[in-house]
Design a protein around this motif. Sequence first.
Motif, PDB file in Angstrom:
ATOM      1  N   GLU A 144      -7.442  -6.967 -10.349  1.00 29.86           N
ATOM      2  CA  GLU A 144      -6.812  -8.217 -10.714  1.00 29.86           C
ATOM      3  C   GLU A 144      -5.381  -8.197 -10.823  1.00 29.86           C
ATOM      4  N   HIS A 145      -4.536  -7.060 -10.954  1.00 22.92           N
ATOM      5  CA  HIS A 145      -3.153  -6.831 -10.804  1.00 22.92           C
ATOM      6  C   HIS A 145      -2.737  -6.901  -9.372  1.00 22.92           C
ATOM      7  N   LEU A 146      -3.468  -6.402  -8.706  1.00 19.35           N
ATOM      8  CA  LEU A 146      -2.956  -6.390  -7.331  1.00 19.35           C
ATOM      9  C   LEU A 146      -3.346  -7.802  -6.614  1.00 19.35           C
ATOM     10  N   LEU A 147      -4.282  -8.392  -6.907  1.00 14.37           N
ATOM     11  CA  LEU A 147      -4.443  -9.820  -6.692  1.00 14.37           C
ATOM     12  C   LEU A 147      -3.365 -10.835  -7.008  1.00 14.37           C
ATOM     13  N   LEU A 148      -3.155 -10.684  -8.445  1.00 17.40           N
ATOM     14  CA  LEU A 148      -1.841 -11.259  -8.935  1.00 17.40           C
ATOM     15  C   LEU A 148      -0.464 -11.193  -8.227  1.00 17.40           C
ATOM     16  N   PHE A 149      -0.291  -9.742  -7.798  1.00 19.28           N
ATOM     17  CA  PHE A 149       1.199  -9.453  -7.266  1.00 19.28           C
ATOM     18  C   PHE A 149       1.103  -9.780  -5.839  1.00 19.28           C
ATOM     19  N   ALA A 150      -0.194  -9.769  -5.149  1.00 20.74           N
ATOM     20  CA  ALA A 150      -0.284 -10.127  -3.827  1.00 20.74           C
ATOM     21  C   ALA A 150      -0.160 -11.749  -3.587  1.00 20.74           C
ATOM     22  N   SER A 151      -0.429 -12.434  -4.628  1.00 16.68           N
ATOM     23  CA  SER A 151      -0.407 -13.980  -4.475  1.00 16.68           C
ATOM     24  C   SER A 151       1.198 -14.305  -4.927  1.00 16.68           C
ATOM     25  N   ILE A 152       1.596 -13.611  -5.777  1.00 17.04           N
ATOM     26  CA  ILE A 152       3.095 -13.819  -5.954  1.00 17.04           C
ATOM     27  C   ILE A 152       3.950 -13.579  -4.673  1.00 17.04           C
TER      28      ILE A 152
ATOM     29  N   ASP B 296      -5.948  -6.843   1.215  1.00 16.32           N
ATOM     30  CA  ASP B 296      -4.966  -5.757   0.990  1.00 16.32           C
ATOM     31  C   ASP B 296      -5.076  -5.070  -0.119  1.00 16.32           C
ATOM     32  N   SER B 297      -5.501  -5.719  -1.387  1.00 17.52           N
ATOM     33  CA  SER B 297      -5.722  -5.212  -2.487  1.00 17.52           C
ATOM     34  C   SER B 297      -6.596  -4.214  -2.551  1.00 17.52           C
ATOM     35  N   VAL B 298      -7.832  -4.502  -1.959  1.00 17.35           N
ATOM     36  CA  VAL B 298      -8.784  -3.719  -1.935  1.00 17.35           C
ATOM     37  C   VAL B 298      -8.542  -2.217  -1.290  1.00 17.35           C
ATOM     38  N   GLU B 299      -7.810  -2.695  -0.153  1.00 18.52           N
ATOM     39  CA  GLU B 299      -7.499  -1.381   0.815  1.00 18.52           C
ATOM     40  C   GLU B 299      -6.478  -0.531   0.210  1.00 18.52           C
ATOM     41  N   LEU B 300      -5.600  -1.046  -0.706  1.00 22.25           N
ATOM     42  CA  LEU B 300      -4.512  -0.290  -1.320  1.00 22.25           C
ATOM     43  C   LEU B 300      -5.150   0.328  -2.603  1.00 22.25           C
ATOM     44  N   LEU B 301      -6.137  -0.234  -3.062  1.00 21.04           N
ATOM     45  CA  LEU B 301      -6.889   0.427  -4.421  1.00 21.04           C
ATOM     46  C   LEU B 301      -7.536   1.861  -3.739  1.00 21.04           C
ATOM     47  N   SER B 302      -8.254   1.446  -2.581  1.00 16.88           N
ATOM     48  CA  SER B 302      -8.883   2.582  -2.096  1.00 16.88           C
ATOM     49  C   SER B 302      -7.750   3.540  -1.582  1.00 16.88           C
TER      50      SER B 302
ATOM     51  N   ILE C  44       2.074  -3.405  -2.311  1.00 17.84           N
ATOM     52  CA  ILE C  44       1.246  -4.583  -2.052  1.00 17.84           C
ATOM     53  C   ILE C  44       2.220  -5.434  -1.222  1.00 17.84           C
ATOM     54  N   GLY C  45       1.718  -6.128  -0.257  1.00 15.78           N
ATOM     55  CA  GLY C  45       2.402  -7.075   0.493  1.00 15.78           C
ATOM     56  C   GLY C  45       3.083  -6.611   1.594  1.00 15.78           C
ATOM     57  N   ASP C  46       3.166  -5.257   1.912  1.00 16.96           N
ATOM     58  CA  ASP C  46       3.886  -4.601   2.990  1.00 16.96           C
ATOM     59  C   ASP C  46       5.436  -4.884   2.689  1.00 16.96           C
ATOM     60  N   PRO C  47       6.212  -4.466   1.643  1.00 17.57           N
ATOM     61  CA  PRO C  47       7.484  -4.680   1.377  1.00 17.57           C
ATOM     62  C   PRO C  47       8.308  -3.712   2.595  1.00 17.57           C
ATOM     63  N   LYS C  48       9.602  -4.202   2.632  1.00 15.34           N
ATOM     64  CA  LYS C  48      10.209  -3.508   3.772  1.00 15.34           C
ATOM     65  C   LYS C  48      11.277  -2.597   3.061  1.00 15.34           C
ATOM     66  N   ILE C  49      11.369  -2.814   1.758  1.00 19.77           N
ATOM     67  CA  ILE C  49      12.092  -1.674   0.825  1.00 19.77           C
ATOM     68  C   ILE C  49      11.247  -1.768  -0.232  1.00 19.77           C
ATOM     69  N   VAL C  50      11.231  -0.310  -0.549  1.00 17.91           N
ATOM     70  CA  VAL C  50      10.618   0.082  -1.849  1.00 17.91           C
ATOM     71  C   VAL C  50      11.175   0.928  -2.664  1.00 17.91           C
ATOM     72  N   TYR C  51      11.128   0.685  -4.044  1.00 14.91           N
ATOM     73  CA  TYR C  51      11.836   1.359  -5.089  1.00 14.91           C
ATOM     74  C   TYR C  51      10.606   2.162  -5.949  1.00 14.91           C
ATOM     75  N   LEU C  52      10.612   3.486  -5.798  1.00 15.24           N
ATOM     76  CA  LEU C  52       9.666   4.251  -6.689  1.00 15.24           C
ATOM     77  C   LEU C  52      10.523   4.813  -7.700  1.00 15.24           C
ATOM     78  N   ASP C  53      10.357   4.580  -8.833  1.00  9.11           N
ATOM     79  CA  ASP C  53      11.197   5.349  -9.966  1.00  9.11           C
ATOM     80  C   ASP C  53      10.264   6.364 -10.805  1.00  9.11           C
ATOM     81  N   GLU C  54      10.425   7.495 -10.373  1.00  9.51           N
ATOM     82  CA  GLU C  54       9.546   8.675 -11.049  1.00  9.51           C
ATOM     83  C   GLU C  54       8.047   8.066 -10.832  1.00  9.51           C
ATOM     84  N   PRO C  55       7.634   8.190  -9.622  1.00  7.22           N
ATOM     85  CA  PRO C  55       6.204   7.480  -9.386  1.00  7.22           C
ATOM     86  C   PRO C  55       5.084   8.393  -9.873  1.00  7.22           C
ATOM     87  N   THR C  56       5.426   9.685  -9.682  1.00  5.62           N
ATOM     88  CA  THR C  56       4.342  10.703 -10.130  1.00  5.62           C
ATOM     89  C   THR C  56       4.262  11.346 -11.319  1.00  5.62           C
ATOM     90  N   THR C  57       5.147  10.902 -12.285  1.00  2.00           N
ATOM     91  CA  THR C  57       5.267  11.412 -13.377  1.00  2.00           C
ATOM     92  C   THR C  57       3.656  11.341 -14.364  1.00  2.00           C
TER      93      THR C  57
END
Length: 955
Positions: free
Chosen positions: A639-647, A658-664, A694-707
């Motif tokens: 539901e999170h991914l569906l929401l942000f993909a729609s936004i 895309d949501s299902v794919e990214l979840l996998s 999600i949404g194939d962004p061209k610029i991605v910011y990852l702030d400490e993603p693997t914490t």
Amino acid sequence: MERSEADLSSDDATHERRTGISLFIQQFRALLRKNMLLSLRNKRATALQLASSFFFIFLIFAVDQAIKARQRTDTTYKNTFNPQPTIVPSIPTCETGYYIKSPCYDFLWSGNSSARISSIVTNIMNRNPGRPIPSAKVLGFATTDDVDRWLSGNPMRCTGAIHLQERGPSVIAYGLQTNSTSKSKRGVYEDPNFAFQIPLQAAVEREITRFIAGDSNLPWSVAFTEYAHPAISTVSTVGKIGPTFLLAAAMFGFVIQISNIVIEKELKLRQAMSTMGLYDSVYWLTWLTWEVLVALISSLLLVLFGMIFQFYFFLHNNFGVLFFMFFLFQFNMVGFAFLLSTFVNKSSSATTIGFFIFIIGFVTQLVTTFGFPYSKSFSKIYRIIWSFFPPNLFAIGLNYLGDATATKQDKGISWSGRTKCSNADQDCVLTMAGIFHWFVATFVLWLLLAIYLDNVLPDINGVRKPWLYFLKASYWSGKSTNYSEGGNPCCLSSLPQISSGNVAGDDDVAAEEESVKQQQANHIGNPNLAVQVCGLVKTFPGSTHRAGCCNTKRIPPYHAVKGLWLNIEKDKLFCLLGPNGAGKTTIINCLTGIVPTTAGDALVYGDSIRSTTGMTRIRKHMGVCPQFDILWDALSGLEHLLLFASIKGLPPVKVYNDSVELLSQVKLSDAATVRSGSYSGGMKRRLSVAIALIGDPKIVYLDEPTTGMDPVTRRHVWDIIENAKRGRAIILTTHSMEEADILGDRIAIMAKGMLQCIGTSIHLKSKFGTGYLVTINLHKAEITSPLKTPDIKLFFRENLGIEPKEENKAYLTFIIPRQREHLLADFFTKLQSRQSELGISDIQLSLTTLEEVFLNIARKAKLETAAAEGRFESLVVTSDLTFQVPIGAEYVVVSDSITEENPGGLIVEVYWQQDDTGALCISGYSGPKPPSQPLPESGAVMLKLTSRRSRSQRQ
Ligand SMILES: Nc1ncnc2c1ncn2[C@@H]1O[C@H](COP(=O)(O)OP(=O)(O)OP(=O)(O)O)[C@@H](O)[C@H]1O
């Protein structure tokens, strides 16, 4: 670097993204679905909100029944009371009546029975021979004896007269004349009926009856009481107590509404959605639509429950009038909730506010019910002020509806009657239609104020627009805020004075700055450039706080980023390292538009982050994984991914796929439909990474993603990030040197808001590393016979003058300082020649780790800061750790390495205390990391200590 609208629109076309109205509708539907899901999942609150209608109608019903039961008790009394005159021997108890009995009558009517009637006439007439009513008012009857006394003819007490009109065998006619004054001068109650006339009449009839019955002692008693008349009760329970109970019912919805909005603010969920490109208007509109829907259902239920409970209030008043009354009130409270939510940043405060509003509403509606200020006796201005508080209008509206259905016979207010006064006798100042208009008008006012304050009050990040922002043309045109749309936003002339971040003097950092400046000055476009940061500065304003009763504490402005110059290329991952508080997150917040920059600018695919339109376009192509997970506990990963993909405006088919794919990809397929509230920390981080991608962004910011991820998951996420580099630029911050080493195409280490170094991992290691790491693996045979270990140590000491960094039975590690680099060739030749003699199975040589680079830079920055602020005093200890220092002093251990050549090492803040004997005890550690080796408790170690005097000592 210049990127035209056409480029980005071509991206839109490629990804078939929705824009304009269709994006608006898509976002609206997605958010409405989210609100619905949250309400459905938050069953307790929703059930409470809807059940409150039933509950409070039931309460009103219960109160109504209690009132009726009381009235029935009166009726019962009435029914047992015999209305016929009764001849009884005596009336021992008579609630409110007169027992007329007096020896006076014996005197009055003594004599034989045949003469009695004549006596009555004679005596009464004699006593009252058509006397005129005395002008002087005298006492009325205070007791039954008074009546008898009066009848006995005391002229002083005479306030009435009996006029015998006619007498005969078949007719007796007489008239009674009584005083009609309601109160005598002496304050005695003189009700003409009850105090005079009835007792007088009863007394006369008694005498006549005795005469006719021929029994002068015939007991004669008359009991009378007021007739119980519940059927003509003029009190409408709903009209009178309804405002209190129904206000309480509406308050449930009100509190839940404020909480829902404030929670999204508090947990930065709204910020996350805005960062991903959610229109503000969609945000407000979806909340409004949802809350209006709930208000509709709740109002319908209220009216229906009221009808089920058979209140005349609900049965006789027009359904439409009733429905609009309840609906418009709740509708108005939705706007009121929006308005109040702009002042609150904590959801816990919402309940307090709701309760507070209810208490005030409870009091003011009581005052309203008593008539203030909805009557002509009050000035109009009172009415206008009073009507701004919705519960007051609600109370007066219910009162009108209640008054119109006070009895069974009342017809209530009809639909056409809403424009007329409900009761023509009242001094009517407001009609039902007037109340409706007020509700709608004040709702519009609340909504406009809410939107305005939402913009001008500081948000969770302290960001706000100017008070008169709506007067600026740029606001209405949606164009650039800080720069003219035509100019180059990153132009050098507009750059800050504190421009150079290169105070540390690193030549790579200086070169990077120069390169950006050159490109800007010469308008050199680089098609591979994704982000160009030009002298970005962020200063958080200072503030003043009250400290205690009389002091104020001033917090000075804080320069979190002091001029950053950077080029970040497409298909590359740029890694930002730095100790806590270095300014990494602040840079991401500036680049994502979460906080405004103080000076400088950044171009993301050619769009300026300082331009409103630029930021809007950037957001369409941006993905952010914030430092802390921003998720709705009640929504699942899917539901999170569906929401942000729609936004982001992905076409519906892609939204799901895309949501299902990214979840996998982030290995959350099994937990796709599980609520994120029950995810582990690592799962939440993976979901946040998926949301960023999600949404194939061209610029991605990852702030400490693997914490918080376990090593296996972390490596898996690294793979995802590595794969995600293709076709986009990624900016990643981390505290994991390994992560930076593996993923970073370029790495920058920053401290104190400035870049300290920049380059590839190898470049940084060779430039800033403390030297080379040598690992000596020992033969198994030597494990059982460790006698050769001292020889190896001796060999290193004699040839390079170094001691092992780590040692155990299987291996030894040494760090060879870079100053000895020239000795390495000879040294290794010698070492290899003695390899078998020293029991060495394997020799590994590598550059020192990125961690060491980081620590060196961080230490340098910390010492520079300390030196700049004059906080440190140095002293060198060459003996053991027990030495004299001032009590309460704090020390920073600059090095726990032993050699003179290598004074660097781990920075550990150690707090020391002197015990009673004057010896020092280590009471705790703080700082970036615990020491890699435990500090020796005693012995011949050399420690360079830097003491920091406490502020109070200095003052
Ligand atoms: N809204 C704010 N108001 C005042 N100071 C702030 C604000 N936000 C951040 N700061 C300060 O700016 C400095 C940089 O913070 P930032 O969060 O960017 O550091 P960081 O490098 O991301 O640290 P960490 O590694 O701990 O996440 C800190 O000293 C912080 O206290």
